[in-house]
Design an enzyme around this catalytic site. Structure first.
Site, short mmCIF file in Angstrom:
data_model
loop_
_atom_site.label_atom_id
_atom_site.label_comp_id
_atom_site.label_asym_id
_atom_site.label_seq_id
_atom_site.Cartn_x
_atom_site.Cartn_y
_atom_site.Cartn_z
N ASP A 52 0.85 -1.19 0.00
CA ASP A 52 0.00 0.00 0.00
C ASP A 52 0.89 1.24 0.00
O ASP A 52 1.63 1.49 0.95
CB ASP A 52 -0.90 0.01 1.24
CG ASP A 52 -1.81 1.23 1.26
OD1 ASP A 52 -2.91 1.15 0.68
OD2 ASP A 52 -1.43 2.26 1.84
N TYR A 57 3.60 9.79 -0.40
CA TYR A 57 4.57 9.23 0.53
C TYR A 57 6.02 9.48 0.11
O TYR A 57 6.93 9.45 0.94
CB TYR A 57 4.37 7.72 0.69
CG TYR A 57 3.03 7.31 1.26
CD1 TYR A 57 2.18 8.22 1.87
CD2 TYR A 57 2.61 5.98 1.16
CE1 TYR A 57 0.96 7.83 2.38
CE2 TYR A 57 1.39 5.58 1.67
CZ TYR A 57 0.56 6.51 2.27
OH TYR A 57 -0.65 6.11 2.76
N LYS A 86 -2.34 6.05 -4.61
CA LYS A 86 -3.40 7.02 -4.33
C LYS A 86 -3.09 8.36 -4.99
O LYS A 86 -1.93 8.73 -5.13
CB LYS A 86 -3.54 7.23 -2.82
CG LYS A 86 -3.60 5.96 -1.99
CD LYS A 86 -3.64 6.25 -0.51
CE LYS A 86 -3.50 4.97 0.30
NZ LYS A 86 -2.10 4.51 0.37
N HIS A 117 -7.06 9.78 -2.27
CA HIS A 117 -6.43 9.78 -0.96
C HIS A 117 -7.26 10.51 0.09
O HIS A 117 -7.38 10.06 1.23
CB HIS A 117 -5.04 10.43 -1.08
CG HIS A 117 -4.05 9.96 -0.07
ND1 HIS A 117 -2.70 9.91 -0.30
CD2 HIS A 117 -4.21 9.53 1.20
CE1 HIS A 117 -2.08 9.47 0.77
NE2 HIS A 117 -2.97 9.23 1.70
#
Length: 314
Positions: A52, A57, A86, A117
């Site tokens: 994931d 990120y 996302k 997201h």
């Protein structure tokens, strides 16, 4: 992989595909990124089959390198893995660009799941910059022309017209936002990813999603920094009863209830241990829910999520 391992469990999505019930969360602090590729490789070699991640990120290039090394060894193929990414709110107008950047970084032709997201839009340029725009007073600058469903509708177009995603879903959606989505679009999201654990069980949201065929994915299952949920008395007692670790209980709390859980770690030795699956009873699951109802505590309270309609966002 043993049936007693939580990593062996899968859940059927409303598309008919299966998602591994335990996913590897890939948020990683800057100071840990020098060895994060080894962390991802260790996770896959230890049995994780669900990765994931997200554009926001900043770890997708590292993950892409790790995946290439794993595939080169020949023990795990692309089709053996379930990969999620996302679209961040700064790409609210152009999820396709966000997806293409993620696919390039991940060195993949497709992802198994593409999520919105947050049901938000940030004022930004075509490159998704700045990721979180702020004014002179430090307040977040939200897009003036934003409707959260417009982003989801773009995900629907990607899903229907390309081969880049196998399924689409959402994250951080309340019941009210899901109700509007279901009323105004024709693709039911396969998942809704939210903070969920025995301190914030979100029983009403879980019940609604189950009724509509939406699988709930739980992020921050240990309670984020310091893993405070490991110390919950009910969790400790169940760990003693089943002769396992508290983390096994926290992971099984979701898997036994038919949810996906997304623990994360940068400790390779901890990752190698995996998770023992405990088939918690309905009574035990309810007791954990009841603890959270009586002792609510949300650990992830990013400022942009304050007005979305979730409880205990303080």
């Amino acid at each position: 992989m043993s049936e007693s391992s939580a990593l062996s469990k899968k859940i059927k999505l409303n598309t008919g595909a299966f998602i591994p019930a335990v996913g590897f969360g890939t948020v990683c602090n800057e100071e840990n990124r020098s060895w994060f590729k080894d962390v991802v490789i260790a996770a896959i070699e230890s049995g994780y089959r669900h990765i994931d991640t997200a554009w926001y990120y900043g770890t997708e290039e590292i993950i892409g390198e790790a995946l290439q090394e794993v595939f080169a060894k020949g023990e795990v193929k692309r089709e053996d893995l379930f990969v999620t990414t996302k679209v961040w709110p700064s790409f609210y107008k152009n999820p396709s660009k966000s997806l293409d950047e993620s696919l390039t970084a991940l060195k993949l032709d497709y992802v198994d799941l593409f999520l919105q997201h947050w049901p938000l839009g940030f004022a930004s340029d075509d490159n998704g910059k700045p990721e979180v725009p702020k004014d002179a007073d430090g307040d977040i600058i939200f897009a003036e022309d934003f409707d959260y469903l417009d982003t989801y509708k773009e995900l629907i177009k990607i899903y229907k017209k390309t081969n880049k995603v196998k399924a689409i879903g959402v994250s951080n959606y309340t019941v009210e936002k899901l109700q509007r989505l279901l009323k105004e679009t024709d693709v039911v999201p396969v998942t809704n990813q939210v903070e969920l654990h025995p301190h914030i069980p979100q029983v009403d949201l879980v019940s609604f999603c189950k009724e509509k065929g939406i699988i709930v994915e739980a992020y921050s299952p240990l309670g984020s920094n310091g893993a405070p949920n490991l110390k919950i008395p009910e969790v400790v007692e169940l760990a003693k009863k089943y002769e396992c670790s508290p983390v096994d209980i926290l992971v099984s709390y979701h898997v036994a209830a038919g949810r996906v859980v997304l623990p994360r770690s940068q400790n390779i030795e901890r990752i190698k241990k995996g998770f023992k699956y405990i088939d918690l009873t309905a009574k035990e699951l309810k007791a954990l829910d009841d603890f959270g109802i009586a002792n609510p505590k949300r650990f992830i309270t990013d400022p942009w999520g304050k007005n979305l309609g979730f409880e205990y966002w303080d």
